[in-house]
Design an enzyme around this catalytic site. Structure first.
Site, PDB file in Angstrom:
ATOM      1  N   LYS A 190      45.917  50.429  48.381  1.00 57.13           N
ATOM      2  CA  LYS A 190      46.985  51.419  48.270  1.00 57.13           C
ATOM      3  C   LYS A 190      46.925  52.380  49.459  1.00 57.13           C
ATOM      4  CE  LYS A 190      48.687  55.114  45.327  1.00 57.13           C
ATOM      5  NZ  LYS A 190      48.659  55.795  44.040  1.00 57.13           N
TER       6      LYS A 190
ATOM      7  N   GLY B 168      46.700  53.197  41.396  1.00 51.87           N
ATOM      8  CA  GLY B 168      45.983  51.972  41.748  1.00 51.87           C
ATOM      9  C   GLY B 168      45.688  51.095  40.536  1.00 51.87           C
ATOM     10  N   ARG B 169      45.196  51.699  39.466  1.00 54.34           N
ATOM     11  CA  ARG B 169      44.815  50.902  38.285  1.00 54.34           C
ATOM     12  C   ARG B 169      46.028  50.454  37.472  1.00 54.34           C
ATOM     13  NH1 ARG B 169      42.966  55.912  38.588  1.00 54.34           N
ATOM     14  NH2 ARG B 169      43.669  57.517  37.141  1.00 54.34           N
TER      15      ARG B 169
ATOM     16  N   GLU C 197      38.732  55.491  34.355  1.00 53.56           N
ATOM     17  CA  GLU C 197      39.185  56.204  35.554  1.00 53.56           C
ATOM     18  C   GLU C 197      40.373  57.110  35.213  1.00 53.56           C
ATOM     19  OE1 GLU C 197      40.724  54.293  39.293  1.00 53.56           O
ATOM     20  OE2 GLU C 197      38.725  54.720  40.060  1.00 53.56           O
TER      21      GLU C 197
ATOM     22  N   GLU D 106      35.194  49.793  51.835  1.00 54.12           N
ATOM     23  CA  GLU D 106      34.749  48.458  51.419  1.00 54.12           C
ATOM     24  C   GLU D 106      35.795  47.409  51.810  1.00 54.12           C
ATOM     25  OE1 GLU D 106      34.899  51.177  49.663  1.00 54.12           O
ATOM     26  OE2 GLU D 106      33.224  51.392  48.259  1.00 54.12           O
TER      27      GLU D 106
ATOM     28  N   LYS E 250      31.939  59.040  47.798  1.00 54.61           N
ATOM     29  CA  LYS E 250      32.509  58.473  49.037  1.00 54.61           C
ATOM     30  C   LYS E 250      32.148  59.351  50.229  1.00 54.61           C
ATOM     31  CE  LYS E 250      36.735  56.477  47.070  1.00 54.61           C
ATOM     32  NZ  LYS E 250      38.190  56.546  47.070  1.00 54.61           N
TER      33      LYS E 250
ATOM     34  N   HIS F 194      25.917  36.896  20.504  1.00 55.62           N
ATOM     35  CA  HIS F 194      24.536  36.418  20.691  1.00 55.62           C
ATOM     36  C   HIS F 194      23.767  37.321  21.637  1.00 55.62           C
ATOM     37  CE1 HIS F 194      25.309  32.770  18.413  1.00 55.62           C
ATOM     38  NE2 HIS F 194      26.532  32.880  18.907  1.00 55.62           N
TER      39      HIS F 194
HETATM   40  O1  F6P Z   1      37.670  54.810  44.511  1.00 57.07           O
HETATM   41  C1  F6P Z   1      38.567  54.628  43.457  1.00 57.07           C
HETATM   42  C2  F6P Z   1      39.852  54.031  43.918  1.00 57.07           C
HETATM   43  O2  F6P Z   1      40.585  54.962  44.607  1.00 57.07           O
HETATM   44  C3  F6P Z   1      40.657  53.464  42.764  1.00 57.07           C
HETATM   45  O3  F6P Z   1      41.372  54.408  42.091  1.00 57.07           O
HETATM   46  C4  F6P Z   1      41.469  52.421  43.452  1.00 57.07           C
HETATM   47  O4  F6P Z   1      42.012  51.508  42.562  1.00 57.07           O
HETATM   48  C5  F6P Z   1      40.443  51.831  44.391  1.00 57.07           C
HETATM   49  O5  F6P Z   1      39.641  52.923  44.771  1.00 57.07           O
HETATM   50  C6  F6P Z   1      40.992  51.143  45.592  1.00 57.07           C
HETATM   51  O6  F6P Z   1      41.778  51.980  46.373  1.00 57.07           O
HETATM   52  P1  F6P Z   1      42.772  51.412  47.455  1.00 57.07           P
HETATM   53  O7  F6P Z   1      43.734  50.508  46.777  1.00 57.07           O
HETATM   54  O8  F6P Z   1      43.423  52.595  48.075  1.00 57.07           O
HETATM   55  O9  F6P Z   1      41.937  50.643  48.449  1.00 57.07           O
END
Ligand code: F6P
Length: 548
Positions: free
Chosen positions: A206, A267-268, A353, A212, A512, A384
């Site tokens: 987003k 995002g979620r 979240e 990452e 972060k 189990h």
């Molecule tokens: O660190 C949390 C977060 O911002 C989430 O809310 C989001 O879904 C995820 O990281 C990934 O963010 P992006 O889509 O901006 O890479």
């Protein structure tokens, strides 16, 4: 005292709780033969049985009164109207617009968002068709066989969960891979399984600033260019999904290969947007649209059904009953369907979240519990492993048992065993087993006297442990869309009751920030920064191990 805890219904619920906590569900079932009929609800292809909860008609009536007093009906209207409910970021919350199949205008700052929603959906459809039909060719003119999605959090879990859940609907030529972890192991193992000439990388973020994702995307790009030996080939193998066009261009992906979404999509909550591109590539446009249709059906129900017969509202308020009155701080998602094995992880992000918050909209601290800890696993495997605690441990953890009525594996006998376990678990959690029943059973097995009495307490099940059973007519795109929307709205309702902002996530920021400073230290780009002695020692251990 917060506004919530001052509400008359809140006070009355506490009074009611003093009596209700003595009730055992066994007795509730014995005294009301209609209970299962009355405490069940069907929406589209979903059937919810909420009868195995510690509830009476009075409880439900008070919970609905609480929802009204907390202003739920107005907040539902406000969301669908595009009001800026996400106050800390001044954003509307409009994942419902992404699946607004009626196309009725929805305005944000006076602008109807539907034309742009439809435009992106059409572009996604055209692109997915080109890739799936083999019209879109790689740099050596071969069709695409592998899609690698690079993203994390909401840019990973939604598409991953849906693609896993609907695998039987996938294009036979297409293999889906998801890379989210910055631990190079995941990308390395993925790259071993794909070929540059036939792989399409979808970079999803987003913000397009997530470390990452950008690290994985850069490594994937280098891997690709080293093999293709042609920078221009990138255009045929890398596409991006983002709200940040500039960052995508800076990264080196042609904006013509970018699929857009907007800041009013959390995002979620984004799998319905262009973030759903991998879903469309894997399952096809028709199935993606069916997913939207299923969600829209749940949206319409949520918007229009009376609170008492409203599935998301019922699930949410039953949750509030346990979280705020019984003090049950955890909630289990147990899908009895292998294809849904990523559902617990998806709902974990969605719920924790969104509602893992400690201050209300006005900035004041809450004086009640908020989101539960969501956890889970496929139910049959959980049985189990951790169900022991759920049956006889000291915590109350409500459980959602989710299954599909139609058998999708063609292997004879399996589905009956699976479903027998769903129903048996729900029954066992509700009924338990009394000391007298244990005695009777042991006596029949020939155990008597002192040996019998020693065993009895260990074999007693208190029961009275709450479950919701959610049955889908079948696990198909439409029903899955309804199921996901059901949880989204459940979480929304709980956020409204608690007066919190379910749509920001400031709690993820501190880690972060600190990671940036520490990364500079680990990589030798900066000298030691001030830290507590524990952090400093851990950093030193890393440096020593890596000869820095
Ligand atoms: O660190 C949390 C977060 O911002 C989430 O809310 C989001 O879904 C995820 O990281 C990934 O963010 P992006 O889509 O901006 O890479």
């Amino acid at each position: 005292m917060s506004e919530l805890t001052r509400l008359p219904a809140w006070q009355q619920l506490w009074e009611h709780f003093a009596e209700a906590k003595q009730l055992h569900m066994r007795e509730l079932f014995e005294s009301d033969p209609e209970r299962a009929e009355r405490y069940a609800l069907e929406v589209g292809g979903l059937l919810l049985d909420y009868s195995k909860n510690r509830l009476t008609d009075d409880t439900l009536q008070l919970l609905m009164q609480l929802a009204r007093e907390a202003g739920l009906p107005a907040r539902i209207k406000a969301m669908f109207k595009g009001e800026k409910l996400n106050v800390t970021e001044s954003r509307a919350v409009l994942h419902v617009a992404l699946r607004n199949r009626t196309n009725a205008p929805i305005l944000v700052d006076g602008d109807d968002v539907m034309p742009k929603v439809n435009r992106v959906l059409e572009r996604m459809g055209r692109f997915a068709h080109a890739v799936r039909s083999g019209e879109w060719l790689g740099y050596t003119n071969q069709p695409i066989t592998d899609i690698v999605n690079i993203g994390i959090g909401g840019s990973d879990l939604g598409p991953l969960m849906v693609c896993s859940a609907l695998r039987p609907y996938a294009h036979p030529r297409m293999n889906m891979h998801f890379v989210s972890n910055v631990d190079g192991a995941q990308l390395k193992e993925t790259l071993k399984r794909v070929h540059p000439e036939t792989t399409l990388f979808v970079i999803e973020s987003k913000t397009f600033t997530t470390q990452e994702t950008l690290t994985n995307a850069l490594t994937a790009r280098d891997w690709f260019v080293q093999r293709a030996r042609d920078e221009k080939a990138v255009a045929k193998h890398f596409v991006a999904v983002s709200t940040n066009q500039q960052a995508v261009a800076d990264f080196g992906i042609d904006p013509a290969n970018m699929f857009e979404f907007w800041d009013w999509v959390g995002g979620r909550y984004s799998l319905w947007s262009a973030i759903g591109l991998p879903i469309m590539l894997y399952l096809g446009e028709e199935n993606f649209v069916e997913l939207l249709n299923g969600a829209h059906l749940m949206d319409q129900h949520f918007r229009n059904a009376p609170l008492e017969a409203n599935m998301p509202v019922l699930l949410a308020m039953i949750g509030v009953w346990y979280i705020n009155f019984y003090g049950g701080g955890s909630h289990v998602i147990a899908p009895y369907d292998q294809y849904l094995h990523r559902l617990p992880a998806f709902i974990q992000q969605l719920d924790m979240e969104s509602n893992g918050k400690q201050v209300m909209l006005d900035g004041n601290p809450v004086d009640f519990e908020t989101a539960p800890i969501i956890w889970g696993e496929t139910g049959i495997n959980g049985q189990h492993a951790f169900f022991q605690l759920l049956h006889q441990g000291t915590h109350i953890s409500p459980i959602d048992l989710i299954a599909s009525l139609e058998n999708r594996s063609s292997l004879p006998g399996h589905h009956e065993i699976l479903l027998a376990n769903v129903f048996a678990q729900a029954e066992a959690f509700m009924r338990g087993k009394t000391a007298d029943e244990v005695r009777e059973e042991l006596t029949a097995q020939g155990v008597t006297g002192e040996a019998l009495e020693k065993l009895v307490p260990h074999k007693v099940f208190g029961g009275n442990r709450p479950t919701n059973t959610l049955l889908m007519s079948r696990l198909d795109p439409r029903n899955l869309g309804s199921l996901i929307a059901l949880y989204e709205h459940k979480i929304f309702v709980q956020g409204v009751i608690w007066h919190i902002n379910s749509f920001d996530q400031w709690g993820v920021e501190l880690g972060k920030q600190l990671a940036k400073t520490i990364h500079a230290e680990l990589s030798g780009k900066s000298g030691p920064a001030p830290h507590d002695s524990s952090t400093a020692r851990l950093i030193a251990a890393y440096k020593q191990a890596n000869g820095r």
